[in-house]
Design a protein around this motif. Structure first.
Motif, PDB file in Angstrom:
ATOM      1  N   TRP A   1     -31.043  86.816 -66.246  1.00 24.17           N
ATOM      2  CA  TRP A   1     -31.702  87.533 -67.342  1.00 24.17           C
ATOM      3  C   TRP A   1     -33.192  87.579 -67.050  1.00 24.17           C
ATOM      4  N   THR A   2     -33.666  88.736 -66.640  1.00 25.86           N
ATOM      5  CA  THR A   2     -35.083  88.865 -66.283  1.00 25.86           C
ATOM      6  C   THR A   2     -35.945  88.767 -67.534  1.00 25.86           C
ATOM      7  N   GLU A   3     -36.913  87.846 -67.501  1.00 29.46           N
ATOM      8  CA  GLU A   3     -37.820  87.757 -68.640  1.00 29.46           C
ATOM      9  C   GLU A   3     -39.057  88.609 -68.394  1.00 29.46           C
ATOM     10  N   ALA A   4     -39.666  89.048 -69.488  1.00 29.20           N
ATOM     11  CA  ALA A   4     -40.906  89.813 -69.367  1.00 29.20           C
ATOM     12  C   ALA A   4     -41.984  88.906 -68.772  1.00 29.20           C
ATOM     13  N   ARG A   5     -42.832  89.490 -67.895  1.00 24.71           N
ATOM     14  CA  ARG A   5     -43.948  88.726 -67.313  1.00 24.71           C
ATOM     15  C   ARG A   5     -45.227  89.015 -68.089  1.00 24.71           C
TER      16      ARG A   5
ATOM     17  N   LEU B   1      -7.624  72.040 -84.662  1.00 26.38           N
ATOM     18  CA  LEU B   1      -7.429  71.392 -83.369  1.00 26.38           C
ATOM     19  C   LEU B   1      -8.764  70.887 -82.819  1.00 26.38           C
ATOM     20  N   GLU B   2      -8.768  69.662 -82.312  1.00 27.31           N
ATOM     21  CA  GLU B   2      -9.976  69.108 -81.689  1.00 27.31           C
ATOM     22  C   GLU B   2     -10.241  69.828 -80.363  1.00 27.31           C
ATOM     23  N   PRO B   3     -11.419  70.401 -80.175  1.00 24.64           N
ATOM     24  CA  PRO B   3     -11.705  71.113 -78.914  1.00 24.64           C
ATOM     25  C   PRO B   3     -11.438  70.240 -77.690  1.00 24.64           C
ATOM     26  N   GLN B   4     -11.665  68.930 -77.789  1.00 29.62           N
ATOM     27  CA  GLN B   4     -11.486  68.025 -76.651  1.00 29.62           C
ATOM     28  C   GLN B   4     -10.065  68.066 -76.104  1.00 29.62           C
ATOM     29  N   ARG B   5      -9.102  68.460 -76.929  1.00 28.64           N
ATOM     30  CA  ARG B   5      -7.718  68.498 -76.462  1.00 28.64           C
ATOM     31  C   ARG B   5      -7.415  69.730 -75.605  1.00 28.64           C
ATOM     32  N   LEU B   6      -8.338  70.677 -75.569  1.00 27.86           N
ATOM     33  CA  LEU B   6      -8.072  71.918 -74.827  1.00 27.86           C
ATOM     34  C   LEU B   6      -8.097  71.727 -73.315  1.00 27.86           C
ATOM     35  N   GLY B   7      -8.846  70.701 -72.842  1.00 25.77           N
ATOM     36  CA  GLY B   7      -8.957  70.477 -71.401  1.00 25.77           C
ATOM     37  C   GLY B   7     -10.149  69.600 -71.095  1.00 25.77           C
ATOM     38  N   PRO B   8     -10.509  69.490 -69.808  1.00 26.38           N
ATOM     39  CA  PRO B   8     -11.590  68.598 -69.403  1.00 26.38           C
ATOM     40  C   PRO B   8     -12.974  69.149 -69.746  1.00 26.38           C
ATOM     41  N   VAL B   9     -13.915  68.227 -69.890  1.00 28.58           N
ATOM     42  CA  VAL B   9     -15.305  68.629 -70.106  1.00 28.58           C
ATOM     43  C   VAL B   9     -15.837  69.298 -68.840  1.00 28.58           C
ATOM     44  N   GLN B  10     -16.662  70.277 -69.021  1.00 24.07           N
ATOM     45  CA  GLN B  10     -17.280  70.998 -67.898  1.00 24.07           C
ATOM     46  C   GLN B  10     -18.786  70.963 -68.170  1.00 24.07           C
ATOM     47  N   HIS B  11     -19.613  70.936 -67.125  1.00 23.09           N
ATOM     48  CA  HIS B  11     -21.024  70.643 -67.375  1.00 23.09           C
ATOM     49  C   HIS B  11     -21.930  71.854 -67.458  1.00 23.09           C
ATOM     50  N   GLU B  12     -21.468  72.962 -66.908  1.00 23.27           N
ATOM     51  CA  GLU B  12     -22.313  74.160 -66.957  1.00 23.27           C
ATOM     52  C   GLU B  12     -21.479  75.401 -67.167  1.00 23.27           C
ATOM     53  N   LEU B  13     -22.095  76.404 -67.765  1.00 20.09           N
ATOM     54  CA  LEU B  13     -21.481  77.718 -67.867  1.00 20.09           C
ATOM     55  C   LEU B  13     -21.946  78.574 -66.694  1.00 20.09           C
ATOM     56  N   VAL B  14     -21.121  79.533 -66.296  1.00 19.00           N
ATOM     57  CA  VAL B  14     -21.586  80.537 -65.328  1.00 19.00           C
ATOM     58  C   VAL B  14     -22.765  81.286 -65.935  1.00 19.00           C
ATOM     59  N   GLN B  15     -23.827  81.459 -65.140  1.00 16.47           N
ATOM     60  CA  GLN B  15     -25.038  82.123 -65.625  1.00 16.47           C
ATOM     61  C   GLN B  15     -25.137  83.548 -65.083  1.00 16.47           C
ATOM     62  N   LEU B  16     -25.681  84.434 -65.864  1.00 14.95           N
ATOM     63  CA  LEU B  16     -26.123  85.721 -65.347  1.00 14.95           C
ATOM     64  C   LEU B  16     -27.644  85.675 -65.217  1.00 14.95           C
TER      65      LEU B  16
ATOM     66  N   ARG C   1     -26.315  84.473 -72.281  1.00 13.84           N
ATOM     67  CA  ARG C   1     -27.513  84.883 -73.019  1.00 13.84           C
ATOM     68  C   ARG C   1     -27.700  83.987 -74.255  1.00 13.84           C
ATOM     69  N   LEU C   2     -26.601  83.651 -74.914  1.00 12.10           N
ATOM     70  CA  LEU C   2     -26.629  82.697 -76.027  1.00 12.10           C
ATOM     71  C   LEU C   2     -27.143  81.340 -75.555  1.00 12.10           C
ATOM     72  N   ALA C   3     -26.614  80.889 -74.417  1.00  8.88           N
ATOM     73  CA  ALA C   3     -26.929  79.548 -73.913  1.00  8.88           C
ATOM     74  C   ALA C   3     -28.388  79.434 -73.472  1.00  8.88           C
ATOM     75  N   LEU C   4     -29.011  80.581 -73.152  1.00 17.63           N
ATOM     76  CA  LEU C   4     -30.423  80.603 -72.777  1.00 17.63           C
ATOM     77  C   LEU C   4     -31.285  80.132 -73.950  1.00 17.63           C
ATOM     78  N   ALA C   5     -30.915  80.583 -75.165  1.00 13.68           N
ATOM     79  CA  ALA C   5     -31.691  80.245 -76.361  1.00 13.68           C
ATOM     80  C   ALA C   5     -31.299  78.870 -76.904  1.00 13.68           C
ATOM     81  N   THR C   6     -30.007  78.564 -76.888  1.00  8.76           N
ATOM     82  CA  THR C   6     -29.499  77.316 -77.443  1.00  8.76           C
ATOM     83  C   THR C   6     -28.490  76.715 -76.463  1.00  8.76           C
ATOM     84  N   PRO C   7     -28.894  75.715 -75.687  1.00  8.92           N
ATOM     85  CA  PRO C   7     -27.942  75.143 -74.732  1.00  8.92           C
ATOM     86  C   PRO C   7     -26.719  74.580 -75.460  1.00  8.92           C
TER      87      PRO C   7
END
Lengths: 261, 261, 261
Positions: C161-165, C144-159, C100-106
């Motif tokens: 979210w129905t938008e109003a029509r 700690l530099e976040p980059q040291r935590l592991g590999p880069v990943q390109h997308e988050l799992v999405q749920l 839901r956060l990523a919807l507003a700010t990738p």
């Protein structure tokens, strides 16, 4: 030393509203020391919050800032106030929230919070706790002079607080609040009981329930007994040993309590 | 570095009592770092609090002070104690609250809290958490030597903690606690299960409910299945995948659990 | 300035699990400043937590670390992620919690948390919040530099979210969440309402309940009236003045809401 800001609200424990207030305060003063007083005040229960503030805030060190948001009139003409009570600073809607405190210690200064320079740039109509009160509390914690918040005001909105009536051999009071143990805390202060004989000679009646004697501790009588004692806040309290008096007796806030001897 | 003081009580989330304790501590040591462990222990449920303390406190850094107030005997002859357990300091009523911790790690020092110089000047009969234990914890956080609190005492009050009985092809235990997800945490430690075959050959019975196999995670089986697994505290746990085992099975603390193979 | 770490979980208020996470963080970074966002997310209710995170986290100062643990898939193949969203750092299971956060700010960076050097030495199968996420958050707070935590990943799992029509004279949405006051917060943003006439001409229907007009505050109408207004999070909200709309109307998350004029 970064100042302490306590928070008292009716927002419940699952909503994001408390976190928004914390975020706003920490965005303005990242060093502020936040202490949750309680967020489980009954929805819009100004009287309950006023009692909690009167009982708890004076235990904090001088110069603590107390922010209280129980605000059913948000967005209407009700004012928001700064009050100096004792050596503490309070920010709250002026709807009676501070009236129980003010009964014991009249405020030395009351200021109407009116100057929008100290608020968030955008103020919603429904959440002045976040948009006005939190930034004002944060700026006070950074040393802002309260006088700059707005004009002096001479009185706080009062709620009716019924005091116990003391006559020669009889005190008539009522249940003021119920704690988490189900104990019934009355509006009869220990002071009113100094001339009351101890032991069996005194009869306490709460609704239609009767008990004899005023005890020192919960453990003075067998389990499931109704006892009267002086509780932690210095008032007469009714308790069922090892159980909940409010549930077992079906008694709640407002019930009449009589002490006779 | 200001010391951490954790707080564990049965005061509930709506009462002013927790705030009073925080206020007293911060009035004595304004730099103390307060961490709420939980205030939602069932009223006067000393056993539940003893389990929570045993599970949670060892995760804190050395020299943390843990203040625990579940105190049905307040105002009676029960003592208040300081105990050094591992590298942590504890202040609590001596009513069994520390007995589960002491089972795993015997205290290296036990002191009866007896010298009123370190308490609040006025001590109520009903709230020693605020008037005695909080000021003592605050003074320890400022460097007070525990030995100055009172005389050495040789044992803590013990509660009965039934251990699981391990025989050749059978372990008999019981449900020790229920977590917020409704999972049933037993008194059967992972250690007792090392020789138990994995897979279908092992049968776990809780009350009249039966399941087979010990799994690694909640997600190993379909929703609404009863599964057994090693939980976060290192004990055998029974869970309904995606639901509450305590509600779905009607099982609570004390229910018998048998592992057989 | 020690960094702020907020905590959002579904652990409830009585379990020791929140305290374990706090203990782990403070053992690694004793100066970390912990702020409870909420621990009363419904058990395994990832959608509710995703909404709370989206509503509340942006109010915190830049460089706040937000740790969120609602993790029904713990111990399965679901990943744990670090995400940089705006000027904030997030650590959470990759199960839609941040969607839901990523919807507003990738997110500008997403990293799979994969390198066990930054975790606790022993990792349970059932509590990655304590054994993986808490130590990672603590180490980020130490620089700690976040980059040291592991590999880069390109997308988050999405749920979903129905938008109003939004159509010419009609908006169709639904109830997104319910707050502690029982107010019904919809997925209809204030933006969608700018061309809607004010006053009696607009009709709002929620389930079979109807009201007219969009108001500014709860106090604009008599007690017990159903009103529509723009709430604190900037969305259309339905409220019963002085009472709980969810209880009085029997309406909950997912109910249809129509605005027509």
């Amino acid at each position: 030393m970064p100042r302490i800001i306590t928070l008292t609200t009716d927002f419940g424990i699952s909503s994001p509203y408390v976190a928004m207030i914390k975020g706003v305060i920490l965005s303005i003063n990242p060093q502020a020391r936040l202490v949750d007083l309680t967020h489980a005040i009954g929805p819009q229960n100004v009287r309950q919050a006023a009692l909690v503030l009167a009982d708890a805030t004076h235990w904090f060190p001088p110069e603590t800032i107390h922010l209280a948001v129980v605000d059913p009139g948000v967005g209407t003409g009700r004012k928001i106030v700064y009050a100096r009570i004792g050596q503490h600073d309070f920010i709250a809607p002026d709807n009676g929230l501070l009236s129980r405190l003010a009964l014991a210690t009249p405020p030395s200064t009351i200021i109407t919070v009116a100057d929008p320079r100290f608020w968030l740039p955008a103020v919603s109509a429904t959440f002045h706790g976040r948009d006005i009160m939190a930034p004002v509390a944060a700026r006070l914690s950074l040393g802002l002079e309260p006088q700059r918040l707005g004009p002096v005001q001479h009185e706080l909105v009062q709620l009716q607080w019924t005091e116990a009536r003391v006559s020669e051999r009889r005190i008539q009071g009522s249940v003021l609040s119920v704690d988490a143990f189900g104990n019934l805390i009355t509006n009869i202060p220990a002071d009113a009981l100094v001339n009351v004989p101890r032991g069996e000679k005194v009869t306490i009646v709460c609704d239609e329930h009767e008990t004899h004697g005023i005890f020192s501790t919960y453990a003075d009588q067998p389990a499931m007994t109704l006892i009267a004692l002086i509780g932690s806040s210095g008032n007469l309290e009714l308790a069922i040993v090892g159980d909940s008096a409010t549930i077992m007796l079906g008694v709640n806030v407002g019930a009449p309590v009589t002490v006779a001897w």
